[in-house]
Design a protein around this motif. Structure first.
Motif, short mmCIF file in Angstrom:
data_model
loop_
_atom_site.label_atom_id
_atom_site.label_comp_id
_atom_site.label_asym_id
_atom_site.label_seq_id
_atom_site.Cartn_x
_atom_site.Cartn_y
_atom_site.Cartn_z
N VAL A 271 38.89 -24.81 -6.93
CA VAL A 271 39.13 -24.58 -5.66
C VAL A 271 37.84 -24.53 -4.92
N VAL A 272 36.64 -24.52 -5.56
CA VAL A 272 35.61 -24.78 -4.93
C VAL A 272 34.61 -25.90 -5.53
N PRO A 273 33.41 -26.58 -5.04
CA PRO A 273 33.01 -27.57 -5.60
C PRO A 273 32.17 -27.12 -6.90
N ILE A 274 32.26 -28.15 -7.99
CA ILE A 274 31.93 -28.08 -9.14
C ILE A 274 30.70 -28.99 -9.50
N LEU A 275 29.29 -28.57 -9.90
CA LEU A 275 28.33 -29.40 -10.01
C LEU A 275 28.38 -29.22 -11.85
N VAL A 276 28.45 -30.45 -12.21
CA VAL A 276 28.66 -30.76 -13.71
C VAL A 276 27.33 -31.24 -14.26
N LEU A 277 26.60 -30.54 -15.12
CA LEU A 277 25.35 -30.87 -15.53
C LEU A 277 25.47 -31.64 -16.95
N ARG A 278 24.51 -32.22 -17.38
CA ARG A 278 24.53 -32.90 -18.72
C ARG A 278 23.82 -32.19 -19.80
N THR A 279 24.41 -31.98 -20.82
CA THR A 279 23.60 -31.41 -21.82
C THR A 279 22.72 -32.64 -22.39
N CYS A 280 21.57 -32.15 -23.19
CA CYS A 280 20.33 -32.79 -23.72
C CYS A 280 20.76 -33.45 -25.09
N HIS A 281 21.98 -32.98 -25.66
CA HIS A 281 22.42 -33.22 -26.91
C HIS A 281 23.75 -33.96 -26.84
N GLN A 282 23.69 -35.11 -26.48
CA GLN A 282 25.12 -35.68 -26.34
C GLN A 282 25.63 -36.36 -27.62
#
Length: 282
Positions: A271-282
């Motif tokens: 219901v609020v904005p979401i910042l999705v970060l990327r992990t360094c271990h894909q």
């Protein structure tokens, strides 16, 4: 310089996401790349038959989108005359996430911004919403703005750590820039419900987060064996949360089907904005 990819489908949802991004990056130097992806299977032979015979296939397929993008660009320029913003338009007909990944690579994109209205259909776990498809098939940070959410400076940010997400400074650069710019307080929600990947030393994790975000207020809560979505919904109201942050990695089809991660539920109930970060271990 921020290189930001603004996804658009020319709906109110995407326009709202654009407005949010422009206000979030106010006062900063930014290149905004407006991308419209036309699904090639939406065109039929009839569409080509009615096209101007002097047009090539590219013009026949993308002409309308290019005109709409030009209009959108002009509107955004008018809204931000006093800002150090540059706007560029991109149009493609391809698989949705392939077009996005091509743009990310070609223009050194730092952040993807899109609007979302969630998706609760039972088949989401397999086919997924557009937002989840981006998360699962790209390696670029994503900011997803719920439909109808109007900009408010995110001074209270909720950092979600699910059971399978151990804090790692790697990949958190967009997060630290955000909290410094917005002078935010970070509310860490350590969720540990269901499967436990490995034992977590909560005290050490809290110390590591405070050290990394030195100078930023950090409050740390642990919620063990409590249903995550219920915890999140309650905390948003209690703490007046204006943005959520979490980390995610690309998933294969089989990982998505058999995973017990709460990623889908969190994104779809946002219901609020979401910042999705990327992990360094894909």
């Amino acid at each position: 310089m921020n290189n930001i990819l603004l996804l658009t489908d020319f709906t109110i949802k995407s326009e709202n996401a654009h407005d949010y991004a422009l206000k979030l990056f106010k006062g900063q130097k930014c290149n905004f790349h407006l991308l419209s992806v036309q699904k090639f299977w939406e065109y039929t032979m009839d569409d080509l038959m009615v096209a101007n015979p002097q047009d090539d296939i590219n013009t026949a397929l993308l002409g309308d989108n290019k005109a709409s993008l030009k209009e959108t660009k002009e509107q955004l320029i008018k809204k931000t005359l006093k800002e150090d913003f540059n706007f560029h338009t991109l149009v493609d007909y391809d698989v949705f996430t392939t077009a996005i990944n091509d743009a990310v690579d070609s223009y050194n994109i730092d952040l993807i911004v899109c609007g979302t209205n969630g998706k609760s259909d039972i088949m989401e776990s397999i086919f997924s919403s557009h937002t989840l498809r981006i998360i699962r098939n790209t390696e670029c940070p994503l900011l997803a703005i719920p439909e109808g959410f109007k900009f408010v400076n995110p001074t209270n940010i909720e950092y979600l750590l699910d059971y399978d997400d151990l804090f790692d400074p790697c990949g958190k650069e967009p997060f630290i820039r955000l909290v410094k710019s917005c002078q935010s307080t970070i509310h860490v929600m350590r969720l540990n419900y269901g499967f436990i990947i490995e034992s977590i030393d909560y005290e050490k994790e809290q110390e590591a987060i405070i050290k990394y975000f030195h100078g930023t207020p950090v409050l740390y809560e642990t919620h063990i064996d409590q249903e995550p979505i219920a915890v999140i919904e309650e905390s948003i109201t209690r703490l007046a949360i204006q943005m959520q942050v979490l980390s995610a990695h690309k998933e294969t089809f089989m990982e998505r089907v058999f995973s017990n991660s709460h990623l889908s539920k969190i994104v779809n109930s946002a219901v609020v904005p979401i910042l999705v970060l990327r992990t360094c271990h894909q």
